[in-house]
Design a protein around this motif. Sequence first.
Motif, PDB file in Angstrom:
ATOM      1  N   ALA A 124       0.857  -1.190   0.000  1.00  0.00           N
ATOM      2  CA  ALA A 124       0.000   0.000   0.000  1.00  0.00           C
ATOM      3  C   ALA A 124       0.887   1.231   0.000  1.00  0.00           C
ATOM      4  O   ALA A 124       1.880   1.305   0.733  1.00  0.00           O
ATOM      5  N   MET A 125       0.518   2.185  -0.860  1.00  0.00           N
ATOM      6  CA  MET A 125       1.293   3.428  -0.954  1.00  0.00           C
ATOM      7  C   MET A 125       0.423   4.568  -0.429  1.00  0.00           C
ATOM      8  O   MET A 125      -0.744   4.702  -0.834  1.00  0.00           O
ATOM      9  N   ASP A 126       1.017   5.358   0.408  1.00  0.00           N
ATOM     10  CA  ASP A 126       0.309   6.515   0.952  1.00  0.00           C
ATOM     11  C   ASP A 126       0.330   7.627  -0.102  1.00  0.00           C
ATOM     12  O   ASP A 126       1.397   8.029  -0.564  1.00  0.00           O
ATOM     13  N   THR A 127      -0.830   8.125  -0.484  1.00  0.00           N
ATOM     14  CA  THR A 127      -0.872   9.099  -1.579  1.00  0.00           C
ATOM     15  C   THR A 127      -0.494  10.518  -1.124  1.00  0.00           C
ATOM     16  O   THR A 127      -0.373  11.405  -1.955  1.00  0.00           O
ATOM     17  N   VAL A 128      -0.298  10.707   0.154  1.00  0.00           N
ATOM     18  CA  VAL A 128       0.156  12.031   0.611  1.00  0.00           C
ATOM     19  C   VAL A 128       1.668  12.130   0.441  1.00  0.00           C
ATOM     20  O   VAL A 128       2.196  13.066  -0.143  1.00  0.00           O
ATOM     21  N   SER A 129       2.385  11.112   0.916  1.00  0.00           N
ATOM     22  CA  SER A 129       3.844  11.140   0.807  1.00  0.00           C
ATOM     23  C   SER A 129       4.329  10.457  -0.472  1.00  0.00           C
ATOM     24  O   SER A 129       5.441  10.696  -0.920  1.00  0.00           O
ATOM     25  N   GLY A 130       3.513   9.595  -1.035  1.00  0.00           N
ATOM     26  CA  GLY A 130       3.923   8.833  -2.224  1.00  0.00           C
ATOM     27  C   GLY A 130       4.785   7.643  -1.880  1.00  0.00           C
ATOM     28  O   GLY A 130       5.366   7.021  -2.766  1.00  0.00           O
ATOM     29  N   SER A 131       4.901   7.314  -0.610  1.00  0.00           N
ATOM     30  CA  SER A 131       5.805   6.232  -0.184  1.00  0.00           C
ATOM     31  C   SER A 131       5.028   4.972   0.190  1.00  0.00           C
ATOM     32  O   SER A 131       3.858   5.044   0.570  1.00  0.00           O
ATOM     33  N   PRO A 132       5.709   3.824   0.120  1.00  0.00           N
ATOM     34  CA  PRO A 132       5.056   2.590   0.578  1.00  0.00           C
ATOM     35  C   PRO A 132       4.954   2.589   2.106  1.00  0.00           C
ATOM     36  O   PRO A 132       5.914   2.954   2.788  1.00  0.00           O
ATOM     37  N   VAL A 133       3.780   2.216   2.619  1.00  0.00           N
ATOM     38  CA  VAL A 133       3.593   2.281   4.071  1.00  0.00           C
ATOM     39  C   VAL A 133       3.149   0.945   4.665  1.00  0.00           C
ATOM     40  O   VAL A 133       3.133   0.772   5.882  1.00  0.00           O
ATOM     41  N   TRP A 134       2.761   0.025   3.819  1.00  0.00           N
ATOM     42  CA  TRP A 134       2.274  -1.257   4.336  1.00  0.00           C
ATOM     43  C   TRP A 134       2.538  -2.320   3.281  1.00  0.00           C
ATOM     44  O   TRP A 134       2.471  -2.053   2.082  1.00  0.00           O
ATOM     45  N   SER A 135       2.868  -3.483   3.734  1.00  0.00           N
ATOM     46  CA  SER A 135       3.077  -4.557   2.776  1.00  0.00           C
ATOM     47  C   SER A 135       2.820  -5.890   3.449  1.00  0.00           C
ATOM     48  O   SER A 135       3.027  -6.043   4.659  1.00  0.00           O
ATOM     49  N   GLU A 136       2.356  -6.811   2.675  1.00  0.00           N
ATOM     50  CA  GLU A 136       2.086  -8.152   3.225  1.00  0.00           C
ATOM     51  C   GLU A 136       2.300  -9.176   2.105  1.00  0.00           C
ATOM     52  O   GLU A 136       1.898  -8.944   0.967  1.00  0.00           O
ATOM     53  N   THR A 137       2.947 -10.256   2.450  1.00  0.00           N
ATOM     54  CA  THR A 137       3.169 -11.333   1.486  1.00  0.00           C
ATOM     55  C   THR A 137       2.651 -12.627   2.082  1.00  0.00           C
ATOM     56  O   THR A 137       2.826 -12.880   3.277  1.00  0.00           O
ATOM     57  N   GLY A 138       2.032 -13.425   1.245  1.00  0.00           N
ATOM     58  CA  GLY A 138       1.547 -14.705   1.748  1.00  0.00           C
ATOM     59  C   GLY A 138       1.465 -15.710   0.616  1.00  0.00           C
ATOM     60  O   GLY A 138       1.335 -15.349  -0.548  1.00  0.00           O
ATOM     61  N   ALA A 139       1.573 -16.956   0.981  1.00  0.00           N
ATOM     62  CA  ALA A 139       1.475 -18.006  -0.033  1.00  0.00           C
ATOM     63  C   ALA A 139       0.973 -19.270   0.631  1.00  0.00           C
ATOM     64  O   ALA A 139       1.188 -19.496   1.832  1.00  0.00           O
ATOM     65  N   THR A 140       0.317 -20.050  -0.147  1.00  0.00           N
ATOM     66  CA  THR A 140      -0.132 -21.336   0.361  1.00  0.00           C
ATOM     67  C   THR A 140      -0.265 -22.311  -0.811  1.00  0.00           C
ATOM     68  O   THR A 140      -0.249 -21.896  -1.971  1.00  0.00           O
ATOM     69  N   GLY A 141      -0.359 -23.556  -0.475  1.00  0.00           N
ATOM     70  CA  GLY A 141      -0.494 -24.581  -1.509  1.00  0.00           C
ATOM     71  C   GLY A 141      -1.365 -25.699  -0.995  1.00  0.00           C
ATOM     72  O   GLY A 141      -1.631 -25.798   0.210  1.00  0.00           O
ATOM     73  N   ILE A 142      -1.803 -26.536  -1.921  1.00  0.00           N
ATOM     74  CA  ILE A 142      -2.635 -27.670  -1.524  1.00  0.00           C
ATOM     75  C   ILE A 142      -1.907 -28.521  -0.489  1.00  0.00           C
ATOM     76  O   ILE A 142      -2.489 -28.979   0.490  1.00  0.00           O
ATOM     77  N   ALA A 143      -0.588 -28.679  -0.704  1.00  0.00           N
ATOM     78  CA  ALA A 143       0.192 -29.540   0.189  1.00  0.00           C
ATOM     79  C   ALA A 143       0.222 -29.000   1.617  1.00  0.00           C
ATOM     80  O   ALA A 143       0.366 -29.758   2.581  1.00  0.00           O
ATOM     81  N   GLU A 144       0.105 -27.669   1.742  1.00  0.00           N
ATOM     82  CA  GLU A 144       0.140 -27.073   3.089  1.00  0.00           C
ATOM     83  C   GLU A 144      -1.227 -27.142   3.769  1.00  0.00           C
ATOM     84  O   GLU A 144      -1.346 -26.828   4.946  1.00  0.00           O
ATOM     85  N   GLN A 145      -2.266 -27.474   3.011  1.00  0.00           N
ATOM     86  CA  GLN A 145      -3.631 -27.440   3.541  1.00  0.00           C
ATOM     87  C   GLN A 145      -4.182 -28.834   3.866  1.00  0.00           C
ATOM     88  O   GLN A 145      -5.393 -29.010   3.866  1.00  0.00           O
ATOM     89  N   ALA A 146      -3.278 -29.790   4.042  1.00  0.00           N
ATOM     90  CA  ALA A 146      -3.730 -31.158   4.332  1.00  0.00           C
ATOM     91  C   ALA A 146      -4.534 -31.166   5.638  1.00  0.00           C
ATOM     92  O   ALA A 146      -4.095 -30.610   6.640  1.00  0.00           O
ATOM     93  N   ARG A 147      -5.728 -31.726   5.574  1.00  0.00           N
ATOM     94  CA  ARG A 147      -6.600 -31.721   6.758  1.00  0.00           C
ATOM     95  C   ARG A 147      -6.925 -33.144   7.179  1.00  0.00           C
ATOM     96  O   ARG A 147      -6.740 -34.092   6.399  1.00  0.00           O
ATOM     97  N   PHE A 148      -7.421 -33.249   8.377  1.00  0.00           N
ATOM     98  CA  PHE A 148      -7.749 -34.550   8.940  1.00  0.00           C
ATOM     99  C   PHE A 148      -8.770 -35.262   8.052  1.00  0.00           C
ATOM    100  O   PHE A 148      -9.836 -34.716   7.752  1.00  0.00           O
ATOM    101  N   LEU A 149      -8.425 -36.428   7.593  1.00  0.00           N
ATOM    102  CA  LEU A 149      -9.254 -37.259   6.704  1.00  0.00           C
ATOM    103  C   LEU A 149      -9.642 -36.519   5.416  1.00  0.00           C
ATOM    104  O   LEU A 149     -10.618 -36.836   4.771  1.00  0.00           O
ATOM    105  N   ALA A 150      -8.864 -35.494   5.084  1.00  0.00           N
ATOM    106  CA  ALA A 150      -9.035 -34.711   3.855  1.00  0.00           C
ATOM    107  C   ALA A 150     -10.409 -34.050   3.763  1.00  0.00           C
ATOM    108  O   ALA A 150     -10.903 -33.761   2.674  1.00  0.00           O
ATOM    109  N   ILE A 151     -11.023 -33.808   4.939  1.00  0.00           N
ATOM    110  CA  ILE A 151     -12.365 -33.206   4.928  1.00  0.00           C
ATOM    111  C   ILE A 151     -12.220 -31.703   4.705  1.00  0.00           C
ATOM    112  O   ILE A 151     -11.505 -31.019   5.437  1.00  0.00           O
ATOM    113  N   GLY A 152     -12.874 -31.205   3.676  1.00  0.00           N
ATOM    114  CA  GLY A 152     -12.869 -29.763   3.375  1.00  0.00           C
ATOM    115  C   GLY A 152     -11.550 -29.257   2.849  1.00  0.00           C
ATOM    116  O   GLY A 152     -11.269 -28.058   2.906  1.00  0.00           O
ATOM    117  N   GLU A 153     -10.770 -30.159   2.336  1.00  0.00           N
ATOM    118  CA  GLU A 153      -9.456 -29.744   1.816  1.00  0.00           C
ATOM    119  C   GLU A 153      -9.635 -28.957   0.525  1.00  0.00           C
ATOM    120  O   GLU A 153     -10.439 -29.332  -0.320  1.00  0.00           O
TER     121      GLU A 153
END
Lengths: 497, 199
Positions: A124-153
């Motif tokens: 996110a860039m602040d339009t008053v200063s023109g500078s970046p003020v917030w950032s977030e990175t995230g990633a996920t994959g099917i392999a990371e979402q393994a659930r008990f008995l594959a319910i709702g995977e």
Amino acid sequence: MLERFYLAFGQGLILLIALFGGALSVSAQRVALLPMADYSRGLDGINLPFTREVEKALTDLGVEMVQHEHVLRFMAENRLRSFSYLDSFLVQKMGKDLKCAVALIGTVTEIGGRKPVLGLTFTAMDTVSGSPVWSETGATGIAEQARFLAIGEPQTVQDLAAPLLGKLLGHLGGTVEAGAIPNERSYQLAGMQLFPAYVRGREKIEATLKIRFLHAEPTMVAVESNQRRTYLEQDPQTGIYQGRWWAPQQDGLYPLDLILEWGAGRFVERVENISSFQVINQPPGLEIKVKKALQLDNQQAFRSHILILPKILDIKPMARWALDIRTAEGVLLTTQEYEGDMPERMVWEGRGGEGYLLSDGKYEITLHVWDLAGNHSSDSFMVVMQRHAPQIKAEILTRQGKKLLQVASLPGPVFLFESWSLELLSEHGESLLQQNGRDLPLVLEFVPVAGEEKLFLNFTGEDRLGNRLEQVHMEITVPELKPMKKVPQVDSWVQDF
Amino acid sequence: MKYLLRFFFLLFLTAVLSGCFGAKQLQTRIMATARPDSVCRIAVLPFDNWTNEEQAGVIAQRIFYGALVNSGAFEVRSEGDVSLFRLRHRLAPGALLGKFHFTDLQEKLQLDAIVQGRLTEVGSLSGRGADEVPVVAVQLQVYDVRRGELLLSTFHHRWGDDYRKVMHFGTVTTLTGLFDRMSDEIITDWIERGLGNCQ
């Protein structure tokens, strides 16, 4: 039992506050979401369907969004192709034009695959200063979402997207912690071009300035060099400022400052060292050294190749260089021109412009060089190319009843034999003559075998450049003896006398 | 018998602990003359990509840039400002910066330091006891633009299963996730060494 209920209720309340608490603070801000960059589609790839999903996720969080069409129009008007070039000026301009507090840029860093994955990063860039003020990175994959008995995977990227977006964007409303670098300038200097940037004294220079202003445009725009000011005119159609002036006579580097003047109050801002031009009046100077050539009779000669070593005496930025090959009579055989610096060394194998080997002879090689200001220097040298030994002509002469072998070089080559050896053989292989020597032509007497009409010559010779000639079993016809004129025998009266 | 039991217990503990504290993958070398505590305003140049993954350099740069912003310890120049600087100077990713560049970075962008990076390994590996896990190796250099000198150099190398806790749990399976974790580790290390001191 009641305690358990209170505990569960309390946890649910905390969860609700955590989910919507951020959104509440963001909702006070208007956000412009740029099209999501998608590197899986190339460096300039964008993912519009995913952009709509992000927009929906933000709207669901209660964020007030700038309409997507307005963002696209802003990008088109400001020639913003990708947000690699979204600088602080454009962010401020976006805030002003689209009336938003935050410009949000997002990138799809990974998507799909054999085992689907999704990687996102937002800034996110602040339009008053023109500078970046917030950032977030995230990633996920099917392999990371393994659930008990594959319910709702989750099974697809779409299944992965919704929770990941919720997780990342839910933090957008959080406290802005990053500091912003204040952008003191209310303009974007897109570029200043001088043509030419290297000139000779008293030559014309043209300047093109691309500059965009956040607020009011200045009343006067000028460039100043060496205490000489030139005002630039704005093209009303393109908005580009242009101007021209004559370069000073003296050699040297002239830095340019940009002067911006606003209104009747004559508020002046100076941007130092925005560009520069260089005056060069002296030609660069060129000397050629030739290596791998033999110095014979005050001439340079070679039989295989020569090494040409050009030396620029006064190092200046070079524009182009050229190579000419002429015959000794001055006929131009080839000329080749190249841009940029001249190579430090060149090898010439005696080939012309189309790559074919030239015939043996004397050639003049000339090198030309031009600096960026257009000053020209050249140097040339003569060289003899002789890739073949001279050819010979052999014949048998008869003089005064004696048989003579005459061997001579055929005309053409510049350098003749330095050493040779020969053997004359009879028709049946009997050696009639053997001789070594240095110079040609030669005449040698030999005793022929009676009745033979042919002789054979073996000749080996080497010229001064090392080219060798080997003639084996060269057939020579023995000329017939001219029959002597019969003097009629007149009976002498003396005998009878 | 009691001593034998103690001995085996200590042996077991040593084995367990030595497994936990493996070789450190993050190595930072800081210059002797460096003044890291004065670095606040920073920018990231595009990373040089030495791998076969086509867009890995720009992805890594964007994630690292985001991590720097997210750390809250630095004032980060926007990517666009850096791109225009590169355009003006015609600088390719990984290009060596000269004195003139440093002067311009300080004057025009008011920077204290600049980060240059080089990705040396990006990919997926199997054979470490799990399914394919991502692997990333990166080298980052921070230049003090005011002095035109190298400030520090960091090399970091990680596999996705470095973060495994129990069974497959904790294993990072995406390159984005792995590079984000690595970026956080690098920035935390820099902050510990005094960088990001914005007063």
